[in-house]
Scaffold this active site. Structure first.
Site, mmCIF file in Angstrom:
data_model
loop_
_atom_site.group_PDB
_atom_site.id
_atom_site.type_symbol
_atom_site.label_atom_id
_atom_site.label_comp_id
_atom_site.label_asym_id
_atom_site.label_seq_id
_atom_site.Cartn_x
_atom_site.Cartn_y
_atom_site.Cartn_z
ATOM 1 N N HIS A 25 -18.129 9.489 -4.292
ATOM 2 C CA HIS A 25 -19.222 9.549 -3.322
ATOM 3 C C HIS A 25 -19.328 8.257 -2.512
ATOM 4 C CE1 HIS A 25 -23.411 8.848 -2.047
ATOM 5 N NE2 HIS A 25 -23.321 10.109 -1.673
ATOM 6 N N ARG A 43 16.009 -4.545 1.381
ATOM 7 C CA ARG A 43 16.895 -5.579 0.859
ATOM 8 C C ARG A 43 16.835 -5.575 -0.661
ATOM 9 N NH1 ARG A 43 15.353 -11.551 2.365
ATOM 10 N NH2 ARG A 43 13.947 -11.251 0.583
ATOM 11 N N ARG A 69 11.125 -5.889 1.424
ATOM 12 C CA ARG A 69 11.574 -6.757 0.334
ATOM 13 C C ARG A 69 11.185 -6.183 -1.021
ATOM 14 N NH1 ARG A 69 10.095 -10.497 4.436
ATOM 15 N NH2 ARG A 69 7.896 -10.365 3.852
ATOM 16 N N CYS A 75 16.016 -10.069 10.969
ATOM 17 C CA CYS A 75 14.801 -9.864 10.177
ATOM 18 C C CYS A 75 14.192 -11.175 9.724
ATOM 19 C CB CYS A 75 15.092 -8.964 8.970
ATOM 20 S SG CYS A 75 16.280 -9.673 7.801
#
Length: 805
Positions: free
Chosen positions: A429, A587, A519, A760
């Site tokens: 709620h 990565r 990552r 990057c």
């Protein structure tokens, strides 16, 4: 079938009701009838029942001469004066409860109830739900404004409960809500739904949404689950389990449970047979609390039903219709049921092309944390309210801190700067009302009322993803408004660096071309926290304190290594799903040895190195005996995301790969775990962050599918600068001519070999002129920190325009 027109009927069975009957049976009943008629044939189970119509309500009011009395009682109503509101609401309710049922209405309710009970031997137990005729509108949910009664059994109990439902049209919160929304009393009537109970008191129940409740992300189903009857979840009386399922690949037959979060589920609501109450709360056994309330198959079944319900309502209404759905599992027969469905009324109304971002400018002392609701930041003095009778002590602008809220609290909730509760999940709620009011809220803190003190100045931040934080003091923050509805896309792809899965759904609304760097390290350090080899070799661990820590984090997992696979897969999947079907490049792990050693149980597995930055990291770890089995867990997690969840937009990237032979060995290792380059569209990239990657770029292009330039490490190694050294920090600059020459060289080599190349690293996020340089070199993509995406996109559009001219 009754010969009377529908509008004259006092009782209508669900099989006779559809959405168009909302003015006659209210939103809940119209929706139940619609599902009972149209979706049962598709396998969705809806318990049978009937509606006491609005015609019956008007008959009741008219026969008891109540209309004029009610107008008189509400004549001087002031919803902002709580005493005024309480006195008038009480008088109206007492007048209704003192009235008598017209005999014809009593007879019809009795006959319908007997028909519902036929063949059972005893009167059937039912849920009796109020269904107001103006509820579940696109901009007003009326959620929880009227009463629901569970485990009602017997004719007399049913009749009394129906009268209480009529009276609940005039609860304090309902009067206040209607007045604030501008609904005149004469526009509202009440229908009642009488529905066979699902014995979830012997199993589980909860709520689900076919949209993410915090961000408006449309491709997720959010499910909350707890043991017992569903009111505990709805009211926020317990911290439930939470599951997130990805709709697009679910519809294609995959099993995309993106996230499973175990709730504490402290209590369950069960039948109170023979007692003074119809239901009661009892503690949940510790073993059950430590288990998920639903199996994976049940989670997926509910998510499929949510998709079917949403698709049906969208087609029925001719517009997208995300849904708010209540479900229950019967402990007697093990079957799942849908017991309510209504349109979602907050996130579905937002314009996702216009965003408002709250940014905390300074961190502070953390007081409590919990589940964030919304993405805003609020501030003010704490007001701890432990009982509804103390609400008069609350002042506008206070931060409301309480155990949980229910609809009686709404008149003061709308005056709060923020809301903090001990209990509840993201569908309770407090969460639903806070979203509707546009307030930041943090639910499920467990100890907020004990830690936070009256009058204490705090900052309540929901701007950090799924984890909401209450900080001491009034911290500085700012609000950014963005409108990208007409923003064109540049030729250079603008991707994002994303670490926190909890922020992925929100970030995906920004203009982007996918994720250039996700990552693993953030997921491992925050969600897993344990060294993978300590999980692989859990049984042989000698340090009992480490074992205890692992046991505490891996509750429910006999196979400890599986914990690593599941949690890493969940984190990665949240990011991959958020940006689906755009590329998301993950990565593989790139902790340094000292960072790995800091993970729980990690120290025995890591060598002590003088220069971890240049040591045992990246690709060199993956095939080495010290970490090979840990890397296998990473591979299993990635395979789960791609193959089980269907998120084939996930691409992989190998960091710190020093030599060609090292690269080939890593690819061979990955293939052995089912991650074969080129299979099912799998691209595997290499980080370009070592001079050897640039010098031998054309050779690396034969091994990998593309490059992503890591400008941080590349700058460090080109200039011979330790980027962690304060003394020589001024020498670290990605814009140095030597670094830019390296970047230019690798872009040319990649283009020559037909390989993708992006960046990057941090440089484009920090230096706009570096982004201009990259565009001039015709790089394929630039991956940015999220807070730089809009500004850099505008810059690159201008740069590309200038180059064309």
């Amino acid at each position: 079938m009754n010969a009377l027109a529908k509008t004259d009927r006092l009782i209508l069975w669900f099989e006779e009701v559809q959405l168009d009957d909302l003015p006659l049976v209210g939103g809940k009943n119209a929706s139940l009838g619609e599902m009972y008629q149209a979706l049962s044939k598709k396998g969705i189970q809806v318990p049978n029942g009937f509606a006491v119509t609005a015609t019956a309500y008007h008959l009741f009011i008219r026969k008891n001469n109540l209309s004029t009395q009610i107008d008189d009682m509400l004549k001087d109503l002031d919803t902002h004066d709580l005493d005024n509101l309480r006195q008038r609401g009480l008088r109206v309710r007492q007048a209704i409860l003192s009235a008598s049922f017209p005999s014809v209405l009593e007879e019809e309710i009795t006959r319908a109830y007997e028909a519902l009970s036929a063949g059972r031997g005893t009167p059937v137990d039912v849920a009796v739900r109020s269904s107001a005729t103006a509820e579940d509108l696109p901009d007003a949910s009326f959620a929880g404004q009227q009463e629901t009664y569970l485990n009602v059994q017997g004719r007399l109990a049913l009749l009394e409960t129906c009268k209480r439902c009529f009276a609940s049209l005039f609860t304090d919160r309902a009067i206040s809500y209607r007045t604030d929304k501008g609904f005149a009393r004469q526009r509202i009537a009440l229908s009642i739904g009488v529905q066979q109970m699902v014995r979830s008191d012997r199993s589980a129940s909860g709520v689900m949404f076919s949209i993410d409740t915090e961000t408006g992300f449309r491709d997720a189903v959010l499910i909350n689950a707890a043991y017992g009857l569903g009111e505990n979840v709805v009211q926020g009386s317990v911290n439930p389990d939470e599951y997130t399922v990805f709709k697009p690949t679910l519809k294609s037959g995959f099993r995309p449970i993106l996230q499973k979060t175990l709730g504490s589920k402290e209590f369950k609501l069960i039948y109170d047979i023979g007692g003074g109450k119809m239901v009661k709360n009892v503690p949940v056994a510790p073993g059950d609390r430590a288990r998920f309330a639903l199996s994976d198959d049940e989670i997926l079944t509910l998510a499929r039903w949510a998709c079917l319900i949403e698709d049906h309502y969208s087609a029925r209404k001719g517009t997208d219709s995300p849904m708010d759905i209540e479900w229950a599992k019967d402990g007697n027969n093990g079957q799942l049921y849908i017991v309510q469905a209504r349109p979602e009324t907050v996130q579905s109304q937002k314009n996702l092309k216009k965003t408002e971002s709250y940014i905390l400018k300074k961190d502070g002392v953390i007081l409590v944390t919990g589940r964030s609701v919304g993405e805003k930041i609020g501030q003010g003095p704490v007001r701890v309210i432990k009982d509804v009778h103390d609400l008069q002590t609350f002042h506008a602008g206070d931060v409301l801190v309480t155990d949980k809220t229910d609809p009686d609290w709404e008149p003061v909730m709308k005056k709060a700067a923020a809301i903090v509760t001990n209990r509840g999940g993201r569908t309770c709620h407090a969460a639903i009302v806070s979203r509707e009011l546009g307030l930041p809220a943090i639910v499920g803190t467990e100890n907020g009322t004990e830690i936070l003190k009256d009058g204490q100045a705090v900052t309540v931040s929901c701007a950090g993803g799924e984890l909401g934080t209450v900080y001491a003091g009034l911290l500085p923050f700012e609000v950014e408004q963005m409108d990208f509805s007409s923003l064109p896309r540049p030729e250079t792809k603008i991707m994002m660096n994303v670490a926190n899965p909890g922020e992925a759904f929100r970030l995906s609304a920004l203009p982007n071309d996918g994720v250039g760097l996700a990552r693993e390290e953030f997921i491992i350090s925050s969600a897993i926290k344990i060294h993978p080899m300590a999980l692989v070799e859990y049984e042989s661990l000698k340090d009992l304190s480490v074992k205890r820590e692992i046991d505490g984090l891996t509750t429910g997992y006999e196979n400890k290594a599986r914990f690593f696979v599941d949690k890493l897969a969940e984190g990665v999947a949240m990011i991959a799903a958020a940006f689906y079907p755009k590329d998301v490049i993950v990565r593989l792990s790139d902790f340094k040895t000292n960072e790995y050693a800091n993970l729980i149980g990690g120290a025995p597995y890591e060598p002590i190195e003088d220069n971890p930055m240049l040591g045992f990291r990246g690709a060199s770890r993956y095939t080495h005996a010290r970490y090979r089995e840990g890397f296998a867990l990473e591979c299993k997690a990635m395979k789960k995301v791609r193959d089980e969840m269907g998120l084939s937009n996930l691409k992989l990237m190998v960091p710190f790969c020093r030599t060609l032979e090292e690269g080939r060995k890593v690819l061979e290792e990955m293939a052995g775990h089912g991650l074969r380059r080129g299979e099912n569209g799998l691209d595997i990239y290499v980080m370009c962050e070592i001079p050897s990657n640039v010098i031998l770029a054309e050779d690396f292009a034969e091994v990998f599918d593309g490059f992503s330039i890591g400008s941080n490490d590349l700058t460090q190694l080109v200039l011979g600068v330790d980027r962690d050294s304060e003394i020589i920090a001024p020498l670290f600059d990605e814009r140095n001519p030597a670094v830019k020459k390296m970047v230019s060289s690798v872009i040319r080599a990649a283009k020559k070999k037909g390989r993708k190349i992006g960046i990057c690293g941090q440089a484009p996020s920090d230096y706009p002129d570096f982004s201009e340089f990259l565009v001039s070199q015709h790089i394929d993509s630039i991956s940015l920190n999220p807070d730089r995406v809009m500004k850099t996109t505008l810059l690159i559009l201008e740069m590309e325009r200038a180059l064309r001219e």
